[in-house]
Scaffold this active site. Sequence first.
Site, short mmCIF file in Angstrom:
data_model
loop_
_atom_site.label_atom_id
_atom_site.label_comp_id
_atom_site.label_asym_id
_atom_site.label_seq_id
_atom_site.Cartn_x
_atom_site.Cartn_y
_atom_site.Cartn_z
N SER A 135 0.84 -1.19 0.00
CA SER A 135 0.00 0.00 0.00
C SER A 135 0.87 1.24 0.00
O SER A 135 2.04 1.20 0.40
CB SER A 135 -0.89 0.01 1.26
OG SER A 135 -1.51 1.26 1.45
N TYR A 148 -3.84 -1.19 9.47
CA TYR A 148 -3.63 -1.46 8.05
C TYR A 148 -2.21 -1.08 7.65
O TYR A 148 -1.51 -1.86 6.99
CB TYR A 148 -4.66 -0.67 7.25
CG TYR A 148 -4.61 -0.86 5.76
CD1 TYR A 148 -5.20 -1.96 5.16
CD2 TYR A 148 -4.00 0.10 4.94
CE1 TYR A 148 -5.17 -2.13 3.78
CE2 TYR A 148 -3.97 -0.06 3.57
CZ TYR A 148 -4.56 -1.17 2.99
OH TYR A 148 -4.52 -1.33 1.62
#
Length: 256
Positions: A135, A148
């Site tokens: 990410s 996350y």
Amino acid sequence: MAKLDGRVVIITGAARGQGEQEARLFTAEGARVVVSDVLDDQGEALAKELGAPYVHLDVSREEDWQAALAAARTAYGRVDGLVNNAGILRFNALVDTPLEEFMQVVQVNQVGCFLGMKTVAPALAEGGTIVNTASYTALTGMAAVGTYAATKHAVLGLTRVAALELAHRKIRVNAICPGAVDTPMSNPARLDPDADAEETTRALDELYRKLVPLGRIGRPEEVARLALFLTSDDSSYITGQPFVIDGGWLAGVTVI
């Protein structure tokens, strides 16, 4: 010749979003894919459309990974690639995050990536490829997504270690690092059959117009094209690297 002619690739989280677009694009480029997900109805429908096998795969369960590998071998006789796409996102301030929520995200995003490489890498043909989905937040911080971000930092670390350990078999391991992408994970309206998904996409484009230099949210098919590049021979001398695809978001902020 298509870019992935004859290559066998397992794609996780392939029922929708980025994984679906990867499965579609890889198939169009000649790959024989294994569609895997926990969303069985959607996954089976996509697999039927593509003429591919479907396997139920909870990426946090080692036995599910073994079954997915067995399904690929049964269908095609070998495995050439893996795209670790499956992931989940939870929004919460760090100090308000329950341990149960933290561990749930870790199990899917981090443990799932680890188990995928652990299970599939020994079976990959020489010259195989692994693409892990990290990410934008693997390279920076972002408020309200601490869990996350932590898992995606870990995915990037695992990617680099695996690249070193598998290089002697000419297996390349890289990570894609998307910014905001218009998938059900970031656009829940895509899960509501009564919602106007295109309207919410326009709203998201407006939201990201000031945050992202290119002025819009990303599209899952754009991420799929990056995964294709890293799975094909076009990236034959690239391994152990993060590839940011974020419209320039990580580059900085515009103040004028």
